[in-house]
Design a protein around this motif. Structure first.
Motif, PDB file in Angstrom:
ATOM      1  N   ALA A  27       6.665  -0.467   7.808  1.00  0.00           N
ATOM      2  CA  ALA A  27       6.889   0.929   7.161  1.00  0.00           C
ATOM      3  C   ALA A  27       7.963   0.901   6.267  1.00  0.00           C
ATOM      4  O   ALA A  27       9.180   0.763   6.580  1.00  0.00           O
ATOM      5  N   PHE A  28       7.649   1.657   5.168  1.00  0.00           N
ATOM      6  CA  PHE A  28       8.866   2.056   4.103  1.00  0.00           C
ATOM      7  C   PHE A  28       8.605   3.342   3.674  1.00  0.00           C
ATOM      8  O   PHE A  28       7.662   4.090   3.883  1.00  0.00           O
ATOM      9  N   PHE A  29       9.702   3.966   3.312  1.00  0.00           N
ATOM     10  CA  PHE A  29       9.793   5.417   3.106  1.00  0.00           C
ATOM     11  C   PHE A  29      10.624   5.771   1.655  1.00  0.00           C
ATOM     12  O   PHE A  29      11.466   4.818   1.238  1.00  0.00           O
ATOM     13  N   PHE A  85       5.678   6.887  12.271  1.00  0.00           N
ATOM     14  CA  PHE A  85       5.454   5.801  11.673  1.00  0.00           C
ATOM     15  C   PHE A  85       6.325   4.598  11.847  1.00  0.00           C
ATOM     16  O   PHE A  85       6.039   3.520  12.018  1.00  0.00           O
ATOM     17  N   ARG A  86       7.807   4.845  11.985  1.00  0.00           N
ATOM     18  CA  ARG A  86       8.680   3.918  12.249  1.00  0.00           C
ATOM     19  C   ARG A  86       8.146   3.399  13.790  1.00  0.00           C
ATOM     20  O   ARG A  86       8.498   2.108  13.664  1.00  0.00           O
ATOM     21  N   SER A  87       7.992   4.191  14.608  1.00  0.00           N
ATOM     22  CA  SER A  87       7.858   3.713  15.934  1.00  0.00           C
ATOM     23  C   SER A  87       6.364   2.624  16.073  1.00  0.00           C
ATOM     24  O   SER A  87       6.556   1.768  16.821  1.00  0.00           O
ATOM     25  N   LEU A 145       4.140   2.127   1.999  1.00  0.00           N
ATOM     26  CA  LEU A 145       5.283   2.826   1.588  1.00  0.00           C
ATOM     27  C   LEU A 145       4.545   4.434   1.850  1.00  0.00           C
ATOM     28  O   LEU A 145       3.665   4.785   1.471  1.00  0.00           O
ATOM     29  N   PHE A 146       5.333   5.263   2.718  1.00  0.00           N
ATOM     30  CA  PHE A 146       5.122   6.616   2.908  1.00  0.00           C
ATOM     31  C   PHE A 146       6.029   7.629   1.948  1.00  0.00           C
ATOM     32  O   PHE A 146       7.165   7.256   1.624  1.00  0.00           O
ATOM     33  N   TYR A 166       0.984  -1.168   0.013  1.00  0.00           N
ATOM     34  CA  TYR A 166      -0.086  -0.134   0.115  1.00  0.00           C
ATOM     35  C   TYR A 166       0.806   1.261   0.190  1.00  0.00           C
ATOM     36  O   TYR A 166       2.008   1.335   0.506  1.00  0.00           O
ATOM     37  N   ILE A 167       0.354   2.372  -0.441  1.00  0.00           N
ATOM     38  CA  ILE A 167       1.098   3.413  -0.573  1.00  0.00           C
ATOM     39  C   ILE A 167       0.190   4.704   0.191  1.00  0.00           C
ATOM     40  O   ILE A 167      -0.998   4.712   0.013  1.00  0.00           O
ATOM     41  N   SER A 168       1.092   5.049   1.195  1.00  0.00           N
ATOM     42  CA  SER A 168       0.077   6.452   1.842  1.00  0.00           C
ATOM     43  C   SER A 168       1.110   7.570   1.669  1.00  0.00           C
ATOM     44  O   SER A 168       1.919   8.171   2.270  1.00  0.00           O
ATOM     45  N   PRO A 169       0.429   8.520   0.668  1.00  0.00           N
ATOM     46  CA  PRO A 169       1.087   9.696   0.356  1.00  0.00           C
ATOM     47  C   PRO A 169       0.762  10.638   1.267  1.00  0.00           C
ATOM     48  O   PRO A 169      -0.400  10.456   1.821  1.00  0.00           O
ATOM     49  N   LEU A 170       1.531  11.877   1.784  1.00  0.00           N
ATOM     50  CA  LEU A 170       1.056  12.778   2.840  1.00  0.00           C
ATOM     51  C   LEU A 170       1.538  14.158   2.490  1.00  0.00           C
ATOM     52  O   LEU A 170       2.855  14.271   2.045  1.00  0.00           O
TER      53      LEU A 170
END
Length: 232
Positions: free
Chosen positions: A180-182, A172-174, A159-160, A109-113
């Motif tokens: 979590a991927f960046f 998000f890492r915590s 993916l952020f 999944y992709i989480s754009p922000l």
């Protein structure tokens, strides 16, 4: 079909020219300068470099928000004015969907922000299925900590991406650990070419009634509603 794409919804200014088969040209900057005085010269320069007259345009596509209130208004206003004056259709695309396109290679999944201040973010959840971008969870304005808790229920990597990711990366890492991927910094900017391709075959908006998608009210409007005894 030639489509002009306009994105001023955030700090990145993007203008693109696309056809059914290719991205003809793109202009992108990521600097703190007023979009209102820069977007029209950018459009003019792009069309000139691509040897395209405004009369050759078949459609305008604009990033309709969420994002900066002023930035979103600038892009939508210019897009509406151009579409109306040229007599061509106009389509709006989520600014977050445009940003999600930079993660097309990602298997989860992709989480754009975009940062919305005070711990809040604009975000949504997307995925690529059969080479097409699909919405998993609708765009929203939410606390980053609350979003992280919601995402813990997902069973796939996430993916952020976006220029504001570093502001919330630790959250998000915590919460998500190895889930979590960046994105790499080179993939932070939304691409106006992708915006044009996303809107290429979308149904046209009614130009006069089309409005930005702010997702949340500006602070002055929210306070006015509170004084009237209404929920914002």
């Amino acid at each position: 079909m030639k489509v002009l794409a306009i994105d001023t919804s955030n700090e990145v200014l993007g203008v693109g020219l696309v056809s059914e088969s290719k991205v003809i040209g793109e202009y992108i900057t990521n600097i703190k300068k007023n979009h209102s005085v820069r977007v029209m010269p950018a459009i003019q320069q792009l069309l000139k470099d691509c040897e395209t007259d405004t009369g050759e345009l078949d459609k305008i596509v604009v990033a309709k928000g969420p994002g900066s209130y002023t930035g979103v208004r600038i892009g939508v206003t210019i897009a509406k004015t151009m579409a109306w004056s040229l007599g061509i259709p106009l389509s709006g695309v989520s600014s977050l969907a445009v940003l999600a396109m930079t993660g097309s290679y990602f298997p989860g999944y992709i989480s754009p922000l975009f940062d919305a201040r005070r711990g809040l973010i604009y975000t949504g959840l997307y995925q690529f299925k059969e080479s097409k971008l699909q919405v998993v969870m609708e765009d929203r304005n939410i606390l980053a900590t609350e979003w992280a808790e919601l995402l813990k229920d997902q069973t796939v990597p996430i993916l952020f991406n976006g220029n504001d990711v570093p502001l919330h990366e630790q959250t998000f890492r915590s919460a998500l650990k190895d889930q979590a991927f960046f994105s790499h910094v080179g993939e932070y900017n939304p691409r106006p070419g992708e915006l044009g391709l996303l809107g290429l075959y979308l149904p046209p908006e009614d130009i006069h009634s089309f409005t930005p998608n702010y997702i949340r009210l500006v602070e002055a409007e929210a306070k006015w509603l509170e004084r009237q005894g209404k929920k914002p």
